[in-house]
Design an enzyme around this catalytic site. Structure first.
Site, mmCIF file in Angstrom:
data_model
loop_
_atom_site.group_PDB
_atom_site.id
_atom_site.type_symbol
_atom_site.label_atom_id
_atom_site.label_comp_id
_atom_site.label_asym_id
_atom_site.label_seq_id
_atom_site.Cartn_x
_atom_site.Cartn_y
_atom_site.Cartn_z
ATOM 1 N N HIS A 55 -40.727 -2.098 8.289
ATOM 2 C CA HIS A 55 -39.486 -2.841 8.092
ATOM 3 C C HIS A 55 -38.967 -3.343 9.436
ATOM 4 O O HIS A 55 -39.157 -2.699 10.472
ATOM 5 C CB HIS A 55 -38.432 -1.956 7.448
ATOM 6 C CG HIS A 55 -38.675 -1.675 6.007
ATOM 7 N ND1 HIS A 55 -37.655 -1.380 5.135
ATOM 8 C CD2 HIS A 55 -39.813 -1.637 5.266
ATOM 9 C CE1 HIS A 55 -38.144 -1.169 3.932
ATOM 10 N NE2 HIS A 55 -39.453 -1.309 3.992
ATOM 11 N N GLU A 57 -35.950 -3.395 10.671
ATOM 12 C CA GLU A 57 -35.009 -2.486 11.325
ATOM 13 C C GLU A 57 -35.738 -1.324 12.004
ATOM 14 O O GLU A 57 -35.414 -0.949 13.126
ATOM 15 C CB GLU A 57 -34.003 -1.926 10.311
ATOM 16 C CG GLU A 57 -33.170 -2.980 9.614
ATOM 17 C CD GLU A 57 -33.800 -3.502 8.326
ATOM 18 O OE1 GLU A 57 -33.067 -4.116 7.541
ATOM 19 O OE2 GLU A 57 -35.025 -3.310 8.107
ATOM 20 N N CYS A 85 -32.166 -0.699 4.148
ATOM 21 C CA CYS A 85 -32.504 0.130 2.997
ATOM 22 C C CYS A 85 -32.248 1.606 3.327
ATOM 23 O O CYS A 85 -31.878 1.955 4.448
ATOM 24 C CB CYS A 85 -33.976 -0.081 2.623
ATOM 25 S SG CYS A 85 -35.128 0.655 3.806
ATOM 26 N N CYS A 88 -34.494 2.904 6.294
ATOM 27 C CA CYS A 88 -34.010 2.450 7.595
ATOM 28 C C CYS A 88 -32.649 3.064 7.914
ATOM 29 O O CYS A 88 -32.352 3.362 9.072
ATOM 30 C CB CYS A 88 -33.957 0.933 7.634
ATOM 31 S SG CYS A 88 -35.604 0.183 7.549
#
Length: 156
Positions: A55, A57, A85, A88
């Site tokens: 991801h 992040e 999410c 993260c």
């Protein structure tokens, strides 16, 4: 610093566009210090790496930690084009990031705001967070375009 520098927000959007161009969900993220210097950045690369944890992040936080040579970055702000999410968000808590600013709220999955609201009495770190309304249309439009393109490719 819940009002991140414009150039950092633009960089996050550029990274989201790069993800889009590579067929990834268009999410970009940067981590800045209190002076607005970008310490780390990332974009979604889940399909490219065949790894659901790639991801934007997560990669931005990892890069910032490596840059600072520390697993904790308490004076940092994470800027993302989409609300982080749950995975993260857990990393945000563990790295002690002090603030998160995102450009579009999560509508499909619970995210950072849900986690902080529902676990406020259970966790010991509470980063400030803010929706960046000035960038919301750009981020949301890119996400909408991506998912429309995905639907079109499945149902020609």
């Amino acid at each position: 610093m819940l009002h991140p520098p414009h150039r950092a927000c633009i960089r996050a959007l550029e990274l989201a566009h790069e993800a889009f161009d590579h067929g990834e969900t268009p999410i970009g993220a940067v981590v800045c210090d209190s002076r607005g210097q970008i310490l780390g950045e990332g974009r979604n690369r889940i399909l490219e790496k065949v790894d659901p944890s790639w991801h934007a992040e997560l990669k931005a936080i990892q890069a910032a930690c490596e840059h600072l040579k520390s697993e904790r970055i308490p004076d940092a702000i994470l800027i993302s084009t989409l609300e982080p999410c749950i995975m993260c968000s857990g990393l945000i808590l563990h790295s002690r990031i002090s603030a998160v600013a995102f450009m579009a709220p999560s509508t499909r999955w619970p995210g950072l705001s849900t986690l902080l609201e529902n676990l406020k009495d259970e966790i010991n770190h509470h980063p400030a967070w803010r929706l960046l309304e000035d960038y919301e249309n750009r981020s949301s439009a890119l996400l909408t375009r991506f998912f429309e393109k995905q639907r079109e490719s499945r149902h020609p």
